[in-house]
Design an enzyme around this catalytic site. Sequence first.
Site, short mmCIF file in Angstrom:
data_model
loop_
_atom_site.label_atom_id
_atom_site.label_comp_id
_atom_site.label_asym_id
_atom_site.label_seq_id
_atom_site.Cartn_x
_atom_site.Cartn_y
_atom_site.Cartn_z
N LEU A 282 -6.83 7.72 -1.27
CA LEU A 282 -6.91 6.28 -1.01
C LEU A 282 -7.90 6.06 0.12
O LEU A 282 -7.83 6.73 1.15
CB LEU A 282 -5.55 5.70 -0.62
CG LEU A 282 -4.54 5.42 -1.73
CD1 LEU A 282 -3.17 5.16 -1.12
CD2 LEU A 282 -4.98 4.23 -2.56
N SER A 283 -8.83 5.13 -0.06
CA SER A 283 -9.74 4.78 1.02
C SER A 283 -9.01 3.98 2.09
O SER A 283 -7.90 3.47 1.87
CB SER A 283 -10.92 3.96 0.48
OG SER A 283 -11.71 4.73 -0.39
N ALA A 284 -9.62 3.84 3.25
CA ALA A 284 -9.03 3.07 4.34
C ALA A 284 -8.92 1.60 3.95
O ALA A 284 -9.75 1.07 3.20
CB ALA A 284 -9.89 3.22 5.59
N ARG B 132 0.83 -1.21 0.00
CA ARG B 132 0.00 0.00 0.00
C ARG B 132 0.87 1.27 0.00
O ARG B 132 0.50 2.28 -0.61
CB ARG B 132 -0.92 -0.03 1.22
CG ARG B 132 -1.84 1.18 1.36
CD ARG B 132 -2.75 1.00 2.57
NE ARG B 132 -3.45 2.24 2.93
CZ ARG B 132 -4.62 2.61 2.44
NH1 ARG B 132 -5.24 1.84 1.56
NH2 ARG B 132 -5.19 3.74 2.84
#
Length: 395
Positions: free
Chosen positions: A63-65, A38
Amino acid sequence: MGGAVSAGEDNDELIDNLKDAHYIRSDLVERAFRAIDRADYYLEEYRDSAYKDLAWRHGNLHLSAPCIYSEVMEALDLQPGLSFLNLGSGTGYLSTMVGLILGPFGVNHGVELHKDVVDYAYQKLDYFIKNSDSFDKFEFCEPTFVVGNCLEIPPESRQYDRVYCGAGVQKEYENYMKNLLKVGGILVLPLEEKLTKITRTGQSSWETKKIIAVTFAPLVQPKQNVNGRPRSVPLPIFEVRTLQDLSRIAIRHTLRQPIAMGEGRTKRRVSFPGARAMHRYGPRFERRRFCRRFYRQCVNSVVLHDSMIPTAMDDCNYPGGVEEEEEEVEEEEERGCRRVREDLPEEDEEGSGEEEKSKGGCARVEPPVNILREKILRLPLPEPLKMYLLYYREK
């Protein structure tokens, strides 16, 4: 949105935490998450925050969690060969993970509002292909991104097996999103502050399931042009692969099969009575070679899944029998061990003689980092062709 699990020291620890919290529930999704770091999708100065279960935004980049992406990947129920459309594709992190599951005969498209974000996504994609150790462990469906507003896709556009929208969808656009989906397909989107899974069960029938509460920025409304009519955003073309590209895929797959069997998978044996006692170059060798060719033809005719081993042929009782796959894997491992031992300094070999005896030969020796690359480099082919098979990777 996020904070559901503890932060990790690295990508693997973050995935461990997501598994413990049951956000990641399938082996296929776990492999995809572990394959892509990530942090590689963060700007360098923000990498320290990559392994927290938090969303990240910098300018147009977002970026989402991790817990959200985990739920999305599980809900999409991805399989090799499907078509996928990512609305609001962003950095390409999710699309790249999806591509590891879809395989080379899937379709992987993304639509992103901001051109600078599409450029960033292509930079990260190129870095993954050229530098990631994971690239050679998967058969990859490379994503294609276009710039535009996802609400401006023409209604006559082709439909997809799986669709994900990474922005909050207003209720009035729900049917618009549903029309992007094939019958039997799955749509995952934030709808009325709930991550929602919608399955198209027929031409006009749907099943809806609420997954978790989420907070997403809403979709940007399309702008009207001078004539008062919205612009049209053409989706990427469904391109037919060239024969050259298909050949590369087939060669890499053939070379990868013994590697996949050696990575802790159950070795399935297809044999006939007395096969182990038969000399490799004895009177039955010609028949064994014919059966090997038959088996490989069977492999090529089956749609390959995550294991890359065709389960439909495991109990094949073709006359004359089929060579033992386990034997070939063991021989390949022995050759790899011998090559590594030859490269070791003499003092290392002398100092570890007793240890090797106690552990059984070359058990302590680490295998090559990238066996597929070594196999390709040993092929009797011109260097430019080898580099093409390696996707011009430098390692």
